[in-house]
Design an enzyme around this catalytic site. Structure first.
Site, PDB file in Angstrom:
ATOM      1  N   ASP A  15       0.970  -0.994   0.167  1.00 43.79           N
ATOM      2  CA  ASP A  15       0.028  -0.151   0.284  1.00 43.79           C
ATOM      3  C   ASP A  15       0.900   1.243   0.076  1.00 43.79           C
ATOM      4  O   ASP A  15       0.585   2.198   0.954  1.00 43.79           O
ATOM      5  CB  ASP A  15      -0.923   0.293   1.159  1.00 43.79           C
ATOM      6  CG  ASP A  15      -1.636  -1.209   1.559  1.00 43.79           C
ATOM      7  OD1 ASP A  15      -2.031  -2.035   0.674  1.00 43.79           O
ATOM      8  OD2 ASP A  15      -1.728  -1.393   2.613  1.00 43.79           O
ATOM      9  N   GLU A 222     -11.581  -0.447  -2.499  1.00 44.19           N
ATOM     10  CA  GLU A 222     -10.905   0.288  -1.550  1.00 44.19           C
ATOM     11  C   GLU A 222      -9.808   0.848  -2.298  1.00 44.19           C
ATOM     12  O   GLU A 222      -9.848   0.996  -3.434  1.00 44.19           O
ATOM     13  CB  GLU A 222     -10.263  -0.948  -0.688  1.00 44.19           C
ATOM     14  CG  GLU A 222      -9.366  -2.021  -1.220  1.00 44.19           C
ATOM     15  CD  GLU A 222      -9.057  -3.058  -0.389  1.00 44.19           C
ATOM     16  OE1 GLU A 222      -9.440  -3.244   0.684  1.00 44.19           O
ATOM     17  OE2 GLU A 222      -7.884  -3.903  -1.037  1.00 44.19           O
TER      18      GLU A 222
HETATM   19  O1  FUB Z   1      -2.821  -3.516   3.911  1.00 42.43           O
HETATM   20  C1  FUB Z   1      -4.138  -3.778   4.411  1.00 42.43           C
HETATM   21  C2  FUB Z   1      -5.252  -3.435   3.520  1.00 42.43           C
HETATM   22  O2  FUB Z   1      -4.934  -4.345   2.317  1.00 42.43           O
HETATM   23  C3  FUB Z   1      -5.487  -2.242   3.167  1.00 42.43           C
HETATM   24  O3  FUB Z   1      -5.847  -1.115   3.911  1.00 42.43           O
HETATM   25  C4  FUB Z   1      -6.070  -2.301   1.670  1.00 42.43           C
HETATM   26  O4  FUB Z   1      -6.264  -1.357   0.751  1.00 42.43           O
HETATM   27  C5  FUB Z   1      -5.524  -3.753   1.070  1.00 42.43           C
HETATM   28  O5  FUB Z   1      -4.468  -3.242   0.162  1.00 42.43           O
END
Ligand code: FUB
Length: 322
Positions: A15, A222
């Site tokens: 991320d 997301e």
């Molecule tokens: O890294 C944890 C979670 O996985 C992130 O917050 C999401 O976007 C996904 O990448």
């Protein structure tokens, strides 16, 4: 730089939120660890406990690890799971925004402060008032207003809210209903609170109708990111269970945004999650895949690749397996 490049080979980082401060690139990733928790749709196995900050002087240069910038044990309201974070700089202070489950296992968004981009960051006593879900992304517009985009489905808990308020059933809408949107809120002058109630980031099809919840190939899941290219606002995001990074464009930070296409095809691993950065007149995509861990979805490695545009402003699709 033509080929994508992994940024660190010591440990797992995902991320990546990349920004330029003082002429250098700074990267704020999630720090993946082997938690031993079995994999599930709730993302319990993503049990991250700290953040490191990285920097580099050139896009192909050496990457420095500045060490632990924030540790979950120092956050007074912490439950578990430090997920994707982002940063903003205002008047000499750096604000790190991070999602974390509180002691009742609800994701909230916290703020931690430093006078240096690499930290260490001091967390506030409590999460931001009215915050929920995950994946904060901070966008500073040309008029110096700062906005937070946030939200994520499934383990990110966005389906537990409608119009910014918690609901009883906590389920996703029916397939034919409008998709659950990411949220946006302008930040207060002191950067520590929302200056307004959050609003939906609506993504429209080319004919002006909102994407539906059943449109898993295109709907928001997301990983919000916003950048501006030649005066147009680009909202990019992950489609989650169909594993793509897509983008939509609009003429203001609140949208609505019109769906345009895929910017990255699926990578090895379940998620990818990105940021987009202009540096020395070129554009770059920072993201992650699970190749180096042999496909373990919770042990991800961050990468950078060049991002290119067509003359009409369309982003050229990158191959996630390149
Ligand atoms: O890294 C944890 C979670 O996985 C992130 O917050 C999401 O976007 C996904 O990448």
């Amino acid at each position: 730089m033509t080929e994508p490049r992994y940024l660190v080979d010591d440990g797992y980082m995902a991320d990546p939120s990349a920004h330029v401060f003082n002429g250098k690139i700074y990267i704020y990733p999630s720090h993946d660890i082997e938690s031993g928790i079995p994999e599930n749709d709730n993302g319990d196995h993503f049990d991250m406990r700290d953040y490191h900050v990285f920097s580099m002087e050139r896009i192909d240069g050496e990457v420095s690890d500045h060490g632990v910038a924030l540790d979950v044990k120092d956050i007074p309201w912490a439950g578990r799971q430090l997920w994707d974070c982002d940063i903003a700089h205002k008047n000499g202070t750096y604000y790190l925004y991070f999602p974390l489950k509180d002691k009742t296992d609800i994701f909230r968004i916290g703020v931690a402060i430093s006078d240096k981009p690499e930290g260490p960051f001091k967390p506030l006593e409590a999460p931001m008032k009215g915050s929920f879900s995950i994946d904060p992304c901070i966008f500073q517009d040309d008029d110096n207003a700062y906005y937070m985009y946030f939200g994520g489905l499934w383990g990110g808990q966005l389906q537990r809210y409608r119009n910014g308020k918690a609901i009883e059933c906590g389920a996703e809408p029916a397939d034919s209903e409008p998709a659950l949107p990411a949220r946006i809120a302008r930040l207060s002058e002191n950067m520590l609170e929302f200056a307004e109630e959050s609003k939906p980031i609506v993504i429209l099809d080319a004919d002006g109708t909102p994407l539906t919840a059943g449109d898993h190939d295109r709907r928001f899941f997301e990983a919000s990111w916003v950048h501006k290219y030649k005066g147009t606002y680009y909202f990019s995001y992950s489609t989650g269970n169909t594993h793509k990074l897509c983008y939509a464009t609009g003429d203001n930070p609140y949208g609505p945004f019109t769906y345009k296409g895929v910017l990255l095809t699926p990578v090895v691993g379940w998620t990818t999650h990105h940021s987009i950065l202009e540096f020395e007149d070129k554009w770059y995509l920072f993201y992650h895949d699970s190749n180096p861990s042999g496909g373990k979805t919770w042990l991800r490695s961050m990468k950078v690749a060049e991002l290119e545009y067509e003359p009409d402003g369309a982003i050229k699709t990158r191959d996630g397996n390149a």
